[in-house]
Design a protein around this motif. Structure first.
Motif, mmCIF file in Angstrom:
data_model
loop_
_atom_site.group_PDB
_atom_site.id
_atom_site.type_symbol
_atom_site.label_atom_id
_atom_site.label_comp_id
_atom_site.label_asym_id
_atom_site.label_seq_id
_atom_site.Cartn_x
_atom_site.Cartn_y
_atom_site.Cartn_z
ATOM 1 N N LEU A 241 0.860 -1.295 -0.121
ATOM 2 C CA LEU A 241 -0.014 -0.011 0.127
ATOM 3 C C LEU A 241 0.868 1.184 -0.156
ATOM 4 O O LEU A 241 0.441 2.332 -0.767
ATOM 5 N N THR A 242 2.115 1.014 0.593
ATOM 6 C CA THR A 242 2.979 2.421 0.653
ATOM 7 C C THR A 242 3.301 2.665 -0.918
ATOM 8 O O THR A 242 3.385 3.744 -1.330
ATOM 9 N N LEU A 243 3.724 1.405 -1.500
ATOM 10 C CA LEU A 243 4.187 1.670 -2.851
ATOM 11 C C LEU A 243 3.035 2.237 -3.913
ATOM 12 O O LEU A 243 3.193 2.893 -4.913
ATOM 13 N N ALA A 244 1.806 1.689 -3.646
ATOM 14 C CA ALA A 244 0.517 2.067 -4.269
ATOM 15 C C ALA A 244 0.144 3.606 -3.931
ATOM 16 O O ALA A 244 -0.122 4.423 -5.212
ATOM 17 N N ALA A 245 0.556 4.166 -2.751
ATOM 18 C CA ALA A 245 0.357 5.692 -2.561
ATOM 19 C C ALA A 245 1.379 6.316 -3.402
ATOM 20 O O ALA A 245 1.031 7.433 -3.882
ATOM 21 N N VAL B 297 -8.662 0.839 -9.886
ATOM 22 C CA VAL B 297 -8.870 -0.320 -10.045
ATOM 23 C C VAL B 297 -7.772 -1.294 -10.472
ATOM 24 O O VAL B 297 -7.587 -2.426 -10.142
ATOM 25 N N ASP B 298 -6.991 -0.584 -11.424
ATOM 26 C CA ASP B 298 -5.834 -1.236 -12.055
ATOM 27 C C ASP B 298 -4.829 -1.432 -10.898
ATOM 28 O O ASP B 298 -3.953 -2.444 -10.945
ATOM 29 N N LEU B 299 -4.609 -0.365 -10.180
ATOM 30 C CA LEU B 299 -3.654 -0.360 -9.204
ATOM 31 C C LEU B 299 -3.904 -1.393 -8.129
ATOM 32 O O LEU B 299 -3.120 -2.103 -7.651
ATOM 33 N N GLY B 300 -5.204 -1.493 -7.685
ATOM 34 C CA GLY B 300 -5.434 -2.587 -6.935
ATOM 35 C C GLY B 300 -5.439 -3.860 -7.260
ATOM 36 O O GLY B 300 -4.581 -4.682 -6.502
ATOM 37 N N SER C 25 -10.634 -6.373 -6.114
ATOM 38 C CA SER C 25 -11.743 -5.138 -6.401
ATOM 39 C C SER C 25 -11.271 -3.849 -6.166
ATOM 40 O O SER C 25 -10.559 -3.733 -5.148
ATOM 41 N N ALA C 26 -11.917 -2.715 -6.563
ATOM 42 C CA ALA C 26 -11.613 -1.618 -6.405
ATOM 43 C C ALA C 26 -11.990 -1.166 -4.749
ATOM 44 O O ALA C 26 -11.372 -0.549 -4.113
#
Length: 283
Positions: A59-63, A74-77, A84-85
Motif C-alpha cells: 500500500l505504501t508503493l501504491a500511494a 482499480v488497476d492499481l488494486g 476489486s476496487a
C-alpha cells in the motif's frame, strides 16, 4: 552465509515481488529456513506479522504511484493483489488513513511504511538453559485441534487449557497417558500447528498426549517423525527468546516440524517445557 544475511535476503525477495505473487515456500527457502517456522520467526523478530508487513509495503508503493501517475485505482488494486476496487480502497484507508482518490491530491500528508532490515542486537546477559533430546521412534499423538489466531496465541492457548480442565477433556487425556512411557514427553502436549506449516494469521493448536493405543472416536491422531529436539524450560520465555537469541548463535537450524509445548504433572520441575525440532548445520 550467516543467519542475519539470509533473513535480509528474504526481505529483498519480498521487496522484489510486492507487485506480483509472493511464493511463501520460495521466501522461506531464500532465508534457508523451515517454511513451517518462517512467519512465526519473522513476527518474533520484527514485531509485526508477515502478512501485515507485506500489506503495508504494497500500500505504501501504491500511494507513491497514485502521486506520480494517472493509473486507474482499480488497476492499481489488481497490481497489488486486490480483487476489486472496493477491497483495495478499504485496505488503503484502513492502513494509510485516507481514500486512494484523496492520495492523488498534491500536498496531502501520506503515511509510508519503509522496508525493514534485521540487525544483530547484542544480548545474552541472561543465560538460556536447554538440552538436546534424541527420539528414535515416531511420536503418535491423540487429541483435538483448535483454531488459534497467531497474534492472540499467548492469550488463547491458556484459555483452551482452562476450558479443557472444566469440561473434563484434560482429565480424559491424563487418564490415558503414562500407560507405556517411552520418553519424557509423557504428559499433556500442545502441538503448535498440526498441519504442514503454520499460516501467518492462524494455526491449529493440537491438545493431546503421546499414545500408542486405538484412537477414541471423539479424537484424532497425528504422527511426528523427527529425532533431534532442543528443549527449553519455561514455555513463554522460551518462545520469546528462541528466534532472536538462541537460534542465531546456535549450531542448529529449525526443522520443518511443529514445536511441542509439554505441560508436566503437579510438583514436576520445570512445570513446562518447549520442544523445538532442529537439525545440525553440519548435517
Amino acid at each position: 552465509m550467516d543467519w542475519l544475511e539470509r533473513m535480509n535476503n528474504a526481505l529483498d525477495y519480498i521487496e522484489d515481488h510486492l507487485d506480483n505473487e509472493i511464493d511463501y515456500k520460495k521466501l522461506a527457502q531464500t532465508a534457508l529456513c523451515s517454511e513451517y517456522h518462517f512467519s512465526r520467526m519473522f513476527s518474533a523478530l520484527s514485531g509485526i506479522s508477515l502478512s501485515e508487513y507485506i500489506r503495508r509495503r504494497r500500500l505504501t508503493l501504491a500511494a507513491f504511484e497514485l502521486q506520480k501517475s494517472d493509473i486507474r485505482i482499480v488497476d492499481l488494486g489488481v497490481k497489488y493483489g486486490y480483487d476489486s476496487a472496493d477491497s483495495f480502497s478499504r485496505a488503503f484507508q484502513k492502513t494509510l488513513g485516507l481514500k486512494p482518490s484523496e492520495a492523488r491530491n498534491k500536498g496531502i500528508q501520506l503515511k509510508a511504511f519503509p522496508k525493514i532490515s534485521f540487525q544483530i542486537s547484542i544480548k545474552g546477559d541472561i543465560e538460556m538453559e536447554y538440552r538436546i533430546e534424541n527420539l528414535d521412534f515416531e511420536l503418535k499423538l491423540i487429541g483435538k485441534g483448535f483454531p488459534v489466531k497467531t497474534s492472540k496465541a499467548f492469550k488463547t492457548i491458556p484459555t483452551l487449557w482452562n476450558t479443557a480442565k472444566k469440561d473434563g477433556f484434560m482429565q480424559k487425556l491424563i487418564d490415558m497417558s503414562w500407560e507405556n512411557p517411552k520418553c519424557t514427553l509423557e504428559s499433556l502436549l500442545g502441538v503448535c500447528g498440526k498441519e504442514a506449516a503454520i499460516t501467518d494469521e492462524e494455526f491449529t493448536y493440537f491438545m493431546g498426549i503421546r499414545y500408542d493405543g486405538n484412537v477414541p472416536s471423539d479424537m484424532e491422531s497425528i504422527v511426528i517423525s523427527h529425532s533431534t529436539w532442543v528443549v527449553f524450560p519455561n514455555i513463554v520465555e522460551a518462545w520469546k527468546r528462541l528466534y532472536s537469541e538462541w537460534l542465531p548463535t546456535s549450531s542448529y537450524e529449525l526443522a520443518d516440524f511443529p514445536c511441542i509445548e509439554c505441560y508436566y504433572p503437579p510438583k514436576h520441575k520445570p512445570k513446562h517445557e518447549l520442544w523445538v525440532p532442529v537439525v545440525s548445520k553440519e548435517d
